[in-house]
Design a protein around this motif. Structure first.
Motif, PDB file in Angstrom:
ATOM      1  N   GLN A  95      14.341   0.106   7.165  1.00 45.79           N
ATOM      2  CA  GLN A  95      14.055   1.530   7.024  1.00 45.79           C
ATOM      3  C   GLN A  95      12.652   1.777   7.566  1.00 45.79           C
ATOM      4  O   GLN A  95      11.842   0.864   7.647  1.00 45.79           O
ATOM      5  N   SER A  96      12.406   3.029   7.942  1.00 47.40           N
ATOM      6  CA  SER A  96      11.095   3.356   8.479  1.00 47.40           C
ATOM      7  C   SER A  96      10.068   3.425   7.351  1.00 47.40           C
ATOM      8  O   SER A  96      10.434   3.552   6.172  1.00 47.40           O
TER       9      SER A  96
ATOM     10  N   ASP B 190       0.825  -1.213   0.000  1.00 53.87           N
ATOM     11  CA  ASP B 190       0.000   0.000   0.000  1.00 53.87           C
ATOM     12  C   ASP B 190       0.857   1.259   0.000  1.00 53.87           C
ATOM     13  O   ASP B 190       0.529   2.248  -0.672  1.00 53.87           O
ATOM     14  N   LEU B 191       1.941   1.229   0.745  1.00 54.46           N
ATOM     15  CA  LEU B 191       2.817   2.395   0.797  1.00 54.46           C
ATOM     16  C   LEU B 191       3.467   2.665  -0.569  1.00 54.46           C
ATOM     17  O   LEU B 191       3.783   3.809  -0.894  1.00 54.46           O
TER      18      LEU B 191
ATOM     19  N   ARG C  10       8.641   5.272   1.858  1.00 54.14           N
ATOM     20  CA  ARG C  10       7.745   6.022   0.970  1.00 54.14           C
ATOM     21  C   ARG C  10       8.491   7.145   0.246  1.00 54.14           C
ATOM     22  O   ARG C  10       8.261   7.401  -0.939  1.00 54.14           O
ATOM     23  N   GLN C  11       9.382   7.790   0.936  1.00 53.23           N
ATOM     24  CA  GLN C  11      10.073   8.945   0.351  1.00 53.23           C
ATOM     25  C   GLN C  11      11.026   8.541  -0.794  1.00 53.23           C
ATOM     26  O   GLN C  11      11.300   9.354  -1.683  1.00 53.23           O
ATOM     27  N   GLN C  12      11.489   7.301  -0.779  1.00 51.58           N
ATOM     28  CA  GLN C  12      12.411   6.878  -1.831  1.00 51.58           C
ATOM     29  C   GLN C  12      11.701   6.522  -3.135  1.00 51.58           C
ATOM     30  O   GLN C  12      12.337   6.380  -4.179  1.00 51.58           O
ATOM     31  N   LEU C  13      10.369   6.421  -3.083  1.00 53.60           N
ATOM     32  CA  LEU C  13       9.613   6.076  -4.277  1.00 53.60           C
ATOM     33  C   LEU C  13       9.350   7.321  -5.096  1.00 53.60           C
ATOM     34  O   LEU C  13       8.903   8.341  -4.574  1.00 53.60           O
ATOM     35  N   PRO C  14       9.580   7.274  -6.402  1.00 45.98           N
ATOM     36  CA  PRO C  14       9.457   8.496  -7.210  1.00 45.98           C
ATOM     37  C   PRO C  14       8.039   9.029  -7.351  1.00 45.98           C
ATOM     38  O   PRO C  14       7.853  10.222  -7.552  1.00 45.98           O
TER      39      PRO C  14
END
Length: 326
Positions: free
Chosen positions: A311-312, A275-276, A317-321
């Motif tokens: 990783q948190s 989902d993330l 989520r932040q690493q996904l474009p």
């Protein structure tokens, strides 16, 4: 999963195309449909190989399938088919019996003997999972197997319901499974089928204990996946739903080198991770996604996610474009 569809065929040729596809995928049939409706016919199949089983996810408009003595003489691969209806309804007539089946129900076809299968014309489309496998894989005497054709196995209660849940979940995830995963699921899928058919025959005693154990474990896994969003999913709840003791439940998981709680946590974390990573869910908060899959504590979820994926959830989520963090 290989996909075949009538979508790319001209409307007037679609039903003829479907006849050819059916003969290649399974065995030769006489297919029929109301003449005025043939031009508007639509069908789609997705095919996966599960070891000795062929699993086909089929969506089709109403038509009838007749297996005649002439066609059996023409080609008889000596296989059974079991259908699990996802939506829609129909009938199967074989060996002097006529079964009416609907969503969740299972029914066995013997392709070595004549039968007539019909999907109801008042259903706009029907969807089903078809499992095809050699006759020799069933551990029952031939005369007992003959008693199973055109017998509806209800998906509403008992072992039939638990087997149905497993197969419906398999159908829902077929297009996501890797070849390695389908290979691992082959034995479990066959065990679930054998257990459901044995229960219909009331001959559980003929099934080896290891097959019964694996089939029960597969049904428990399916039950857990169906209820991951329930924060009160506990070993007591799972054991009660399957009419076994909590002690035996733990023993089943120990034999697979898991704990019950650990397996539930792994499944929940994997659903959260999916989902993330889903762009369509970017507007949902991390806590909302965690709660959807049964995590009641944001801190506990974050800790478990980091322990599993290094990783948190926010970092993931932040690493996904295409997905932004909270």
């Amino acid at each position: 999963m290989d996909v075949v569809s009538t979508a790319d065929v001209s409307p007037g040729d679609r039903f003829a195309f479907w006849r050819e596809v059916s003969a290649k995928l399974w065995v030769p049939y006489d297919l029929a449909r109301e003449r005025q409706a043939e031009a508007g016919f639509e069908a789609r199949v997705g095919i996966s190989e599960f070891g000795p089983l062929q699993a086909t996810l089929m969506t089709t408009m109403a038509h009838s399938v007749r297996r005649t003595p002439r066609l059996i003489r023409q080609a008889d691969p000596e296989v059974f088919k079991v259908s699990c209806m996802i939506s829609g309804s129909g009938t199967l007539t074989q060996d002097g019996r006529r079964a009416e089946f609907g969503a969740g129900d299972l029914v066995l076809y013997d392709t070595s003997r004549p039968y007539l299968a019909e999907l109801r014309p008042d259903d706009s489309a029907s969807r089903m999972l078809l499992l095809r496998f050699p006759r020799a894989l069933l551990p029952f005497p031939p005369q007992e197997v003959r008693e199973l054709s055109a017998v509806r196995i209800s998906g509403a209660h008992g072992i039939g319901a638990m087997s149905s849940r497993f197969l419906l979940q398999l159908a829902a995830q077929m297009d996501e499974l890797t070849p390695a995963e389908t290979a691992r699921l082959a034995t479990l899928t066959l065990d679930v089928l054998i257990t459901a058919l044995a229960d219909a025959l009331d001959t559980q005693k003929v099934i080896p204990a290891d097959i019964r154990r694996r089939a029960l474990t597969a049904r428990i896994h399916a039950f857990i996946r169906d209820h991951l969003g329930n924060p009160d999913l506990t070993p007591n709840v799972i054991a009660a739903a399957h009419h076994i003791s909590v002690r035996y439940l733990h023993k089943l998981f120990q034999q697979e080198e898991h704990t019950v709680a650990g397996w539930i946590r792994e499944q929940r974390l994997e659903r959260c991770r999916r989902d993330l990573a889903e762009p369509r869910l970017a507007a949902r908060t991390i806590n909302t996604i965690a709660a959807r899959w049964g995590f009641t504590s944001a801190a506990h979820f974050s800790q478990a996610f980091r322990a599993r994926y290094s990783q948190s959830p926010t970092e993931f989520r932040q690493q996904l474009p295409t997905v932004h963090g909270d």
